[in-house]
Design an enzyme around this catalytic site. Structure first.
Site, PDB file in Angstrom:
ATOM      1  N   ASP A 331       0.861  -1.179   0.000  1.00 13.33           N
ATOM      2  CA  ASP A 331       0.000   0.000   0.000  1.00 13.33           C
ATOM      3  C   ASP A 331       0.891   1.220   0.000  1.00 13.33           C
ATOM      4  OD1 ASP A 331      -2.283  -1.435   0.265  1.00 13.33           O
ATOM      5  OD2 ASP A 331      -2.397  -1.259   2.447  1.00 13.33           O
ATOM      6  N   ASP A 632      -4.764  -3.695   5.105  1.00 11.55           N
ATOM      7  CA  ASP A 632      -5.226  -3.304   6.436  1.00 11.55           C
ATOM      8  C   ASP A 632      -6.732  -3.445   6.616  1.00 11.55           C
ATOM      9  OD1 ASP A 632      -5.811  -1.271   4.722  1.00 11.55           O
ATOM     10  OD2 ASP A 632      -4.444   0.184   5.622  1.00 11.55           O
ATOM     11  N   ASP A 636      -9.231  -6.536   2.240  1.00 12.94           N
ATOM     12  CA  ASP A 636      -7.885  -6.990   1.873  1.00 12.94           C
ATOM     13  C   ASP A 636      -7.673  -8.446   2.263  1.00 12.94           C
ATOM     14  OD1 ASP A 636      -7.131  -4.530   0.894  1.00 12.94           O
ATOM     15  OD2 ASP A 636      -6.389  -3.830   2.833  1.00 12.94           O
TER      16      ASP A 636
HETATM   17  P1  ATP Z   1      -3.485   3.130  -0.007  1.00 10.46           P
HETATM   18  O1  ATP Z   1      -4.337   2.099  -0.629  1.00 10.46           O
HETATM   19  O2  ATP Z   1      -2.121   3.172  -0.522  1.00 10.46           O
HETATM   20  O3  ATP Z   1      -3.518   3.147   1.483  1.00 10.46           O
HETATM   21  P2  ATP Z   1      -5.114   5.475  -0.064  1.00 10.46           P
HETATM   22  O4  ATP Z   1      -5.134   5.579   1.403  1.00 10.46           O
HETATM   23  O5  ATP Z   1      -4.874   6.720  -0.808  1.00 10.46           O
HETATM   24  O6  ATP Z   1      -4.068   4.479  -0.591  1.00 10.46           O
HETATM   25  P3  ATP Z   1      -7.898   4.995   0.000  1.00 10.46           P
HETATM   26  O7  ATP Z   1      -7.876   5.247   1.461  1.00 10.46           O
HETATM   27  O8  ATP Z   1      -8.638   3.853  -0.541  1.00 10.46           O
HETATM   28  O9  ATP Z   1      -6.439   4.814  -0.557  1.00 10.46           O
HETATM   29  O10 ATP Z   1      -8.393   6.325  -0.685  1.00 10.46           O
HETATM   30  C1  ATP Z   1      -8.759   6.385  -2.030  1.00 10.46           C
HETATM   31  C2  ATP Z   1      -9.180   7.789  -2.376  1.00 10.46           C
HETATM   32  O11 ATP Z   1     -10.321   8.154  -1.617  1.00 10.46           O
HETATM   33  C3  ATP Z   1      -8.121   8.820  -2.009  1.00 10.46           C
HETATM   34  O12 ATP Z   1      -7.253   9.038  -3.070  1.00 10.46           O
HETATM   35  C4  ATP Z   1      -8.959  10.045  -1.734  1.00 10.46           C
HETATM   36  O13 ATP Z   1      -9.224  10.732  -2.925  1.00 10.46           O
HETATM   37  C5  ATP Z   1     -10.225   9.491  -1.198  1.00 10.46           C
HETATM   38  N1  ATP Z   1     -10.237   9.539   0.271  1.00 10.46           N
HETATM   39  C6  ATP Z   1      -9.324   9.046   1.117  1.00 10.46           C
HETATM   40  N2  ATP Z   1      -9.656   9.257   2.388  1.00 10.46           N
HETATM   41  C7  ATP Z   1     -10.840   9.887   2.357  1.00 10.46           C
HETATM   42  C8  ATP Z   1     -11.748  10.366   3.361  1.00 10.46           C
HETATM   43  N3  ATP Z   1     -11.508  10.230   4.643  1.00 10.46           N
HETATM   44  N4  ATP Z   1     -12.871  10.958   2.953  1.00 10.46           N
HETATM   45  C9  ATP Z   1     -13.157  11.090   1.652  1.00 10.46           C
HETATM   46  N5  ATP Z   1     -12.360  10.671   0.667  1.00 10.46           N
HETATM   47  C10 ATP Z   1     -11.213  10.074   1.006  1.00 10.46           C
END
Ligand code: ATP
Length: 890
Positions: A331, A632, A636
């Site tokens: 990730d 996490d 997954d």
């Molecule tokens: P990884 O999979 O590497 O942990 P990540 O944390 O960016 O990546 P997600 O948490 O799935 O992946 O987030 C995907 C997308 O959703 C982000 O790029 C963002 O645009 C949006 N996002 C993330 N957190 C929030 C939130 N708390 N509220 C609204 N949108 C969010």
């Protein structure tokens, strides 16, 4: 609390249960009450009683083919009236079983303790306050909140269930999830039908809920059947299984040789008794008694070393698999990056703003073209949306700013504060009426707030997802104009190319609640973008470089935008300028063959949904890769299970993910995976070192006996003496190899191909060479001293000392598999020197102590004999050193 006699909580309304436990759904228990109940009910823990009783486990130590031979040999010796030999052989069998029993028990305990050390926190209501506590301190009457990803910490009577889905495989064996409710079910319903109970150990895979603890620890349903479950992980690994197969071959070989020796000797007319004893000597000599214990000890040391480097091994085979890992899928957020978000740029009313300051301290300013900007008009609307559509908190303690909740959301609070907006006042003035929680698959969060007497839905999420629902946007004056999606997209992409994580914001006015996702499909007003920096972890940067040198590929799999992902991947050295990124959507369009081809070339996967990780793992495995995959969340779990090494996050991961993983990172850091791989390779090296050190002795001893029988000379070593050599050297010399530090070059070579035999041609040749050297030296000196008129006891003592000295000398060669021993550092392994010192002392006792002379039929020898023994040992080490050099430094 009067202990409620009922256990049929499923057949009663939850109000009755609350009454019986003197608790309430709004306040839970008071802390003092909980503390008192903890004292009476004990900790909420199911002590793992080993699946097999100690007696059975001890008995199973004898259930090994090689031990059978020893037992038969002992019986033969006893039959022949060789009581000393028989006694020692049986003694060795017992000691061996005892060592195996203790080591196995310790390894199992260590694994179980490590598994427990990954603390399992739960959200409870105590004295009206929600708090996170260690699940061990839960008591009956506690009120627990459940959310997707949690492991149910105790048996709960549910009083709140919103789309709550649980998998109860741990209890019922049924892996499909079941929907839970709060109603009443028939009192005679089976466990699987009690849909208003959540059982300890089961997993929440969807929805939210709340439950009253009705049983903890051993009183839970899982606790009751715990005796039936094999609580601890099996200690079998691919390597131990390979060793078991090897033992079987060895068994046949040893028996064959013993028969040959026996037949040849008898045909020549040697006394039957002597030939039987020779067969016994051959058997005990050729058996590597210390091998099984050494393997378990080495693996256990590896597990402990990994734990020190913050990687908790949950399944022992992972220690070995780590050594052959060829690709790590990681990730991005929090693993490769710090997960320390700071908003750096904003787009509101068609204008761009910059935000200064680092970290979570609200020190910095919002500027536009270098001039401070006031929180008014569209800028204010954007920042307010960021504060209200947000569950995070910000607080200062001892001058340090800390956050609670999601760092992405906390960053929005900091940005608002920098523009002079206070989240507490804003949240108070616009209470939240309903919400749709953020979810990686949906990629947005929405909440319904009462704002200036209106009902307003505020959304934040991935720009593509939000923009596709917007029909208009705010211009610089704050008036709604038709949405210019292209302009916004190009600003967003520019921000993403700088490595910033971009969130889009929108709003829409509605009549009232409840909030429904269908209402949000279109017609929204776009408010703007907030882009935040999440710096790459410096340790990850170094670890990725190290992986590259070690032939381990690194792939980034993220839910973030392709441009952001690529920018960060480039900073980290995972991708280069112009490299391709595959998005979740493109991935979904590929068939299996197409995906297999794609994963060979692409290192960055963006906007990937968790479910797609499974396909990625499968495609990589189809290409022959050994895959470590991080995760996490609940979704997954399938990928974590399918990967060769599932890696869960200890700090930020859900219980479901931890449950599915083979390894848990306590610091959520990518660098820890690399460290674990390094340790895994080190452990494997040390195992190989032990094996190639121990086998030549057995081989040499076997040959000495066989030669003596075939040549018709007296045995140069007795069975008893052979056992003495094998047992003392295995413990004092061999085990020291398990403590060898990792060789510096371990991350400079390619991963071990899975399925390759433990011993390759080079190592087998070395074993044969050393075996022959020991044979020649021991036999040669035995005959020489006999020729010089030494007694049989003296000559045998010389032969025994040749073996021990030869093993000490060869131990130096084995410290380093690939180069001269001094490259490991002279003093880097104190066990090595301690073992040699102790061994020398023991040999002095063996040679000079009258008791030992009586028991082992040994005798004092002269200085001249010692000099010859020393020379023979030195020669062995030198010849092996030369051989190592010739076989390309291995
Ligand atoms: P990884 O999979 O590497 O942990 P990540 O944390 O960016 O990546 P997600 O948490 O799935 O992946 O987030 C995907 C997308 O959703 C982000 O790029 C963002 O645009 C949006 N996002 C993330 N957190 C929030 C939130 N708390 N509220 C609204 N949108 C969010």
């Amino acid at each position: 609390m009067p202990s409620p006699p009922q256990t049929d909580w499923h057949a009663r309304p939850h109000e009755e249960a609350f009454e019986a436990f003197e608790s309430s759904p709004h306040d839970g228990l008071a802390e003092e009450v909980a503390a008192a109940r903890l004292a009476t009910h004990g900790p909420n823990r199911i002590e793992a009683r080993a699946g097999r009783g100690p007696l059975l486990r001890f008995a199973l130590q004898f259930h090994q083919p090689l031990i059978y031979i020893l037992i038969v040999s002992g019986a033969v010796a006893a039959f022949l009236g060789e009581w000393a030999d028989a006694g020692v052989i049986f003694g060795v069998v017992m000691v061996n079983a005892l060592i195996g029993f203790i080591q196995e028990g310790r390894a199992e305990d260590a694994l179980a303790a490590l598994a427990r050390s990954v603390a399992s926190d739960v959200t409870v209501l105590r004295g009206g306050q929600q708090r996170r506590i260690d699940a061990v301190t839960l008591v009956p009457g506690d009120v627990v909140r459940l959310a997707a990803g949690d492991k149910v910490p105790a048996d709960l009577r549910l009083f709140d269930a919103r789309a709550l889905q649980l998998t109860e495989a741990a209890l019922t064996g049924e892996s499909t999830s079941v929907a839970k409710h709060t109603g009443v079910v028939a009192s005679d319903s089976g466990l699987a039908e009690r849909a208003n109970l959540a059982f300890a150990g089961t997993l929440v895979v969807g929805g939210q809920g709340g439950g009253l603890v009705v049983a903890t620890g051993r009183a839970t349903e899982t606790g009751r059947i715990a005796d039936l479950l094999d609580a601890t992980e099996s200690l079998a690994t691919p390597l131990t299984r390979a060793m078991a197969r090897f033992s079987n071959y060895l068994l046949v070989l040893i028996l064959g040789l013993a028969v040959v020796g026996f037949v040849v000797g008898s045909l020549r007319g040697e006394p039957l008794v002597d030939m039987l004893m020779a067969a016994v000597a051959l058997a005990v000599g050729a058996i590597p008694e210390g091998l099984p214990a050494a393997i378990t000890v080495t693996l256990a040391i590896g597990v402990a070393r990994m734990a020190r480097r913050r990687a908790i091994i949950r399944r022992l085979p992972a220690v070995e698999t780590l050594g052959s890992t060829t690709v790590i899928c990681s990730d991005k957020t929090g693993t490769l990056t710090e997960n320390q978000m700071t908003v750096r740029a904003l787009l509101a009313g068609g204008q761009r703003f910059a935000v200064s300051g680092d970290g979570y301290a609200p020190e910095g300013v919002v500027t536009r073209d270098g001039a401070p900007a006031h929180a008014a008009g569209p800028l204010r609307e954007l920042l307010v949306a960021g504060v209200l559509c947000n569950d995070a908190g910000l607080a200062e303690q001892d001058g340090v700013w800390g956050i609670t909740g999601d760092p992405t959301e906390a960053a929005l609070l900091v940005a608002a504060r920098k523009a002079g907006l206070d989240e507490h006042a804003l949240r108070k003035a616009a209470p939240r009426l309903d919400e749709i929680a953020f979810d990686s698959a949906r990629q947005y969060m929405a909440c319904l707030n009462q704002l200036d007497g209106r009902h307003v839905v505020l959304l934040k999420g991935a720009p593509e997802v939000i923009l596709s629902r917007c029909t208009h946007m705010l211009d610089g004056d704050g008036s709604a104009v038709p949405a210019d999606t292209d302009a916004v997209v190009s600003v967003g992409r520019a921000m993403a190319r700088d490595g910033l994580r971009v969130l889009a914001f929108a709003q829409v006015e509605v009549e009232g609640g409840p909030l429904d996702a269908a209402q949000l499909a279109g017609g929204l007003c776009f408010l703007g973008l907030q882009a935040m920096l999440d710096p790459p972890r410096q340790a990850a940067l170094r670890a990725i470089a190290s992986c590259a040198g070690a032939g381990v590929g690194v792939k980034m799999i993220t839910g973030d935008h392709a441009d952001t992902a690529l920018a960060i991947a480039r900073e980290l050295g995972i991708a280069a300028e112009g490299d391709k990124v595959l998005t979740g959507r493109q991935l979904a369009a590929l068939d299996d063959a197409g995906l297999c081809a794609a994963v060979r070339e692409v290192d960055v996967f963006a906007r990937v949904e968790p479910e797609q990780k499974l396909r990625l793992v499968q495609a990589l495995q189809a290409n022959g890769e050994v895959v470590a995959m991080t995760g996490d969340g609940v979704n997954d779990a399938p990928a974590l299970k399918a990967a060769n090494i599932g890696v869960a996050m200890g700090a930020g991961g859900t219980e479901v993910a931890k449950d599915a993983a083979a390894m848990v990172l306590t610091d959520d850091n990518f660098a820890t995976i690399e460290a674990a791989i390094e340790e895994g390779r080190g452990v494997y090296d040390n195992l190989v070192k032990f094996i190639i050190w121990t086998l030549p002795t057995n081989f040499g001893e076997g040959l000495v006996i066989l030669f003596a029988v075939l040549a018709g000379v007296t045995l140069p070593i007795t069975p008893l003496q052979i056992l003495w050599i094998n047992m003392t050297t295995a413990v004092l010399l061999g085990l020291a190899l398990a403590f060898e530090p990792i060789q510096r070059d371990v991350m400079a070579r390619p991963p071990r191909a899975p399925g390759t035999p433990i011993l390759d041609g080079v190592l087998i040749r070395r074993i044969v060479l050393v075996g022959l050297l020991l044979l020649v030296a021991a036999f040669g000196l035995f005959l020489r001293w006999r020729g010089l008129g030494a007694s049989l006891e003296e000559a045998r003592t010389v032969a025994v000392n040749v073996f021990v000295a030869g093993e000490i000398a060869y131990l130096f060669n084995c410290r380093n598999l690939r180069g001269p021993f001094w490259r490991c550092g002279w003093w880097s392994n104190p066990w090595f020197w301690g073992g040699i010192g102790a061994m020398v002392l023991l040999q002095a006792l063996f040679t000079y102590l009258p008791v030992m002379n009586r028991v082992f039929a040994s005798a004092p020898i002269s200085l001249a004999a010692w000099l010859e023994i020393g020379t023979a040992a030195l020669a062995t080490a030198l010849v092996v050193g030369l051989e190592k050099r010739l076989s390309q430094g291995r």
